[in-house]
Design a protein around this motif. Structure first.
Motif, PDB file in Angstrom:
ATOM      1  N   TYR A 100     -34.792  84.081 -71.408  1.00  0.00           N
ATOM      2  CA  TYR A 100     -36.034  84.646 -70.896  1.00  0.00           C
ATOM      3  C   TYR A 100     -35.847  86.152 -70.799  1.00  0.00           C
ATOM      4  O   TYR A 100     -34.992  86.627 -70.058  1.00  0.00           O
ATOM      5  CB  TYR A 100     -36.377  84.042 -69.535  1.00  0.00           C
ATOM      6  N   GLY A 101     -36.648  86.893 -71.544  1.00  0.00           N
ATOM      7  CA  GLY A 101     -36.530  88.349 -71.522  1.00  0.00           C
ATOM      8  C   GLY A 101     -36.870  88.912 -70.155  1.00  0.00           C
ATOM      9  O   GLY A 101     -36.100  89.638 -69.549  1.00  0.00           O
ATOM     10  N   ILE A 102     -38.059  88.562 -69.660  1.00  0.00           N
ATOM     11  CA  ILE A 102     -38.483  88.888 -68.299  1.00  0.00           C
ATOM     12  C   ILE A 102     -38.975  87.594 -67.677  1.00  0.00           C
ATOM     13  O   ILE A 102     -39.792  86.881 -68.263  1.00  0.00           O
ATOM     14  CB  ILE A 102     -39.595  89.947 -68.266  1.00  0.00           C
ATOM     15  N   ALA A 103     -38.495  87.281 -66.478  1.00  0.00           N
ATOM     16  CA  ALA A 103     -38.912  86.068 -65.769  1.00  0.00           C
ATOM     17  C   ALA A 103     -39.334  86.424 -64.352  1.00  0.00           C
ATOM     18  O   ALA A 103     -38.617  87.134 -63.646  1.00  0.00           O
ATOM     19  CB  ALA A 103     -37.766  85.054 -65.727  1.00  0.00           C
ATOM     20  N   THR A 104     -40.525  85.943 -63.954  1.00  0.00           N
ATOM     21  CA  THR A 104     -41.005  86.096 -62.578  1.00  0.00           C
ATOM     22  C   THR A 104     -41.279  84.688 -62.061  1.00  0.00           C
ATOM     23  O   THR A 104     -42.258  84.060 -62.430  1.00  0.00           O
ATOM     24  CB  THR A 104     -42.271  86.973 -62.523  1.00  0.00           C
ATOM     25  N   GLU A 105     -40.382  84.197 -61.211  1.00  0.00           N
ATOM     26  CA  GLU A 105     -40.438  82.820 -60.733  1.00  0.00           C
ATOM     27  C   GLU A 105     -40.567  82.796 -59.216  1.00  0.00           C
ATOM     28  O   GLU A 105     -39.796  83.444 -58.521  1.00  0.00           O
ATOM     29  CB  GLU A 105     -39.168  82.088 -61.145  1.00  0.00           C
ATOM     30  N   PHE A 106     -41.550  82.052 -58.711  1.00  0.00           N
ATOM     31  CA  PHE A 106     -41.783  81.924 -57.276  1.00  0.00           C
ATOM     32  C   PHE A 106     -41.950  83.291 -56.619  1.00  0.00           C
ATOM     33  O   PHE A 106     -41.346  83.573 -55.586  1.00  0.00           O
ATOM     34  CB  PHE A 106     -40.655  81.126 -56.610  1.00  0.00           C
ATOM     35  N   CYS A 107     -42.755  84.146 -57.234  1.00  0.00           N
ATOM     36  CA  CYS A 107     -43.008  85.497 -56.731  1.00  0.00           C
ATOM     37  C   CYS A 107     -44.484  85.665 -56.404  1.00  0.00           C
ATOM     38  O   CYS A 107     -45.338  85.069 -57.050  1.00  0.00           O
ATOM     39  CB  CYS A 107     -42.611  86.544 -57.768  1.00  0.00           C
ATOM     40  N   ASP A 108     -44.769  86.511 -55.425  1.00  0.00           N
ATOM     41  CA  ASP A 108     -46.137  86.828 -55.061  1.00  0.00           C
ATOM     42  C   ASP A 108     -46.405  88.312 -55.241  1.00  0.00           C
ATOM     43  O   ASP A 108     -45.600  89.151 -54.830  1.00  0.00           O
ATOM     44  CB  ASP A 108     -46.403  86.447 -53.603  1.00  0.00           C
ATOM     45  N   PHE A 109     -47.527  88.633 -55.864  1.00  0.00           N
ATOM     46  CA  PHE A 109     -48.030  89.996 -56.063  1.00  0.00           C
ATOM     47  C   PHE A 109     -47.059  90.855 -56.869  1.00  0.00           C
ATOM     48  O   PHE A 109     -46.333  91.693 -56.342  1.00  0.00           O
ATOM     49  CB  PHE A 109     -48.374  90.652 -54.723  1.00  0.00           C
ATOM     50  N   ILE A 110     -47.097  90.612 -58.171  1.00  0.00           N
ATOM     51  CA  ILE A 110     -46.200  91.336 -59.073  1.00  0.00           C
ATOM     52  C   ILE A 110     -46.988  91.791 -60.302  1.00  0.00           C
ATOM     53  O   ILE A 110     -47.845  91.077 -60.815  1.00  0.00           O
ATOM     54  CB  ILE A 110     -44.987  90.471 -59.462  1.00  0.00           C
ATOM     55  N   SER A 126     -37.004  78.928 -75.052  1.00  0.00           N
ATOM     56  CA  SER A 126     -36.956  80.337 -74.669  1.00  0.00           C
ATOM     57  C   SER A 126     -38.351  80.951 -74.644  1.00  0.00           C
ATOM     58  O   SER A 126     -39.278  80.462 -75.288  1.00  0.00           O
ATOM     59  CB  SER A 126     -36.087  81.120 -75.663  1.00  0.00           C
ATOM     60  N   ALA A 127     -38.482  82.056 -73.896  1.00  0.00           N
ATOM     61  CA  ALA A 127     -39.735  82.813 -73.852  1.00  0.00           C
ATOM     62  C   ALA A 127     -39.426  84.278 -73.587  1.00  0.00           C
ATOM     63  O   ALA A 127     -38.570  84.594 -72.756  1.00  0.00           O
ATOM     64  CB  ALA A 127     -40.663  82.267 -72.772  1.00  0.00           C
ATOM     65  N   ALA A 128     -40.125  85.145 -74.277  1.00  0.00           N
ATOM     66  CA  ALA A 128     -39.959  86.576 -74.010  1.00  0.00           C
ATOM     67  C   ALA A 128     -40.421  86.895 -72.593  1.00  0.00           C
ATOM     68  O   ALA A 128     -39.833  87.727 -71.913  1.00  0.00           O
ATOM     69  CB  ALA A 128     -40.716  87.399 -75.042  1.00  0.00           C
ATOM     70  N   TYR A 129     -41.490  86.208 -72.127  1.00  0.00           N
ATOM     71  CA  TYR A 129     -41.938  86.352 -70.742  1.00  0.00           C
ATOM     72  C   TYR A 129     -42.182  84.973 -70.142  1.00  0.00           C
ATOM     73  O   TYR A 129     -42.928  84.163 -70.699  1.00  0.00           O
ATOM     74  CB  TYR A 129     -43.217  87.184 -70.639  1.00  0.00           C
ATOM     75  N   LEU A 130     -41.557  84.704 -68.992  1.00  0.00           N
ATOM     76  CA  LEU A 130     -41.733  83.463 -68.247  1.00  0.00           C
ATOM     77  C   LEU A 130     -42.327  83.786 -66.889  1.00  0.00           C
ATOM     78  O   LEU A 130     -41.800  84.631 -66.164  1.00  0.00           O
ATOM     79  CB  LEU A 130     -40.389  82.754 -68.053  1.00  0.00           C
ATOM     80  N   SER A 131     -43.417  83.124 -66.549  1.00  0.00           N
ATOM     81  CA  SER A 131     -44.035  83.267 -65.238  1.00  0.00           C
ATOM     82  C   SER A 131     -44.245  81.875 -64.678  1.00  0.00           C
ATOM     83  O   SER A 131     -44.970  81.064 -65.258  1.00  0.00           O
ATOM     84  CB  SER A 131     -45.377  83.992 -65.374  1.00  0.00           C
ATOM     85  N   SER A 132     -43.590  81.560 -63.556  1.00  0.00           N
ATOM     86  CA  SER A 132     -43.756  80.226 -62.983  1.00  0.00           C
ATOM     87  C   SER A 132     -43.876  80.298 -61.468  1.00  0.00           C
ATOM     88  O   SER A 132     -43.048  80.886 -60.806  1.00  0.00           O
ATOM     89  CB  SER A 132     -42.602  79.305 -63.392  1.00  0.00           C
ATOM     90  N   PHE A 133     -44.940  79.732 -60.973  1.00  0.00           N
ATOM     91  CA  PHE A 133     -45.227  79.561 -59.559  1.00  0.00           C
ATOM     92  C   PHE A 133     -45.295  80.897 -58.825  1.00  0.00           C
ATOM     93  O   PHE A 133     -44.526  81.804 -59.081  1.00  0.00           O
ATOM     94  CB  PHE A 133     -44.229  78.597 -58.903  1.00  0.00           C
ATOM     95  N   GLY A 134     -46.246  80.986 -57.953  1.00  0.00           N
ATOM     96  CA  GLY A 134     -46.474  82.196 -57.193  1.00  0.00           C
ATOM     97  C   GLY A 134     -47.945  82.576 -57.226  1.00  0.00           C
ATOM     98  O   GLY A 134     -48.792  81.842 -57.716  1.00  0.00           O
ATOM     99  N   THR A 135     -48.229  83.751 -56.712  1.00  0.00           N
ATOM    100  CA  THR A 135     -49.592  84.239 -56.587  1.00  0.00           C
ATOM    101  C   THR A 135     -49.709  85.634 -57.173  1.00  0.00           C
ATOM    102  O   THR A 135     -48.828  86.472 -56.965  1.00  0.00           O
ATOM    103  CB  THR A 135     -49.996  84.285 -55.096  1.00  0.00           C
TER     104      THR A 135
END
Length: 159
Positions: A100-110, A126-135
């Motif tokens: 994952y190039g950039i991953a934002t997991e379980f994050c809020d307000f990003i 794989s993913a260049a950008y992964l976003s999972s769970f959060g707001t």
């Protein structure tokens, strides 16, 4: 810690993590070059774990010859007035593990803006950008490229 700044460094040859921040408030990682050694498949270039408020990762170059994450935010929390920021970074990765190039997991307000991510690995998940769970994950004006199998963007469970 509040307001930690890691700026303008060259980090080379780490086997596990380049930069790791945990339990910080309003910290910034700016203008660094991070190059991993490539001996561990669970390598992280820049890793923010359980941090708070205006976290910033801006203008960094991350090279991962054989690892899992370029820039990873996991369980970081902020609010609309203090959005976390990942911007103007360059990430290049190759190798065989799921990446994952950039991953934002379980994050809020990003906010994820103006980044260039290029993956050369063969792992199908794989993913260049992964976003999972959060707001409130805002993703704009990025260049996410996966040259082989895998995804450019993978999003799940984000409100």
């Amino acid at each position: 810690e509040k307001g930690t700044l890691i700026a303008d460094n060259v980090l080379e040859g780490q086997s596990y993590m380049g930069i790791y921040l945990e339990n910080n408030d309003s910290s910034s990682v700016i203008g660094n070059t991070v190059t991993g050694r490539g001996t561990r498949t669970d390598y992280h270039g820049i890793y923010f774990y359980v941090n708070y408020n205006q976290m910033r990762v801006v203008g960094n170059q991350v090279y991962v010859p054989n690892g899992s994450y370029g820039i990873r935010f996991y369980a970081n929390y902020s609010n609309a007035a203090n959005e976390m920021l990942i911007a103007n970074n360059f990430v290049a990765m190759k190798g065989t593990p799921t990446q994952y190039g950039i991953a934002t997991e379980f994050c809020d307000f990003i906010g994820v803006y103006f980044n260039n991510v290029h993956l050369f690995g063969d792992a199908a998940n794989s993913a260049a950008y992964l976003s999972s769970f959060g707001t409130s994950h805002k993703v704009q004006n990025n260049n996410f490229v996966h040259s082989k199998t895998g995804r450019a963007i993978n999003v799940s469970g984000v409100n």
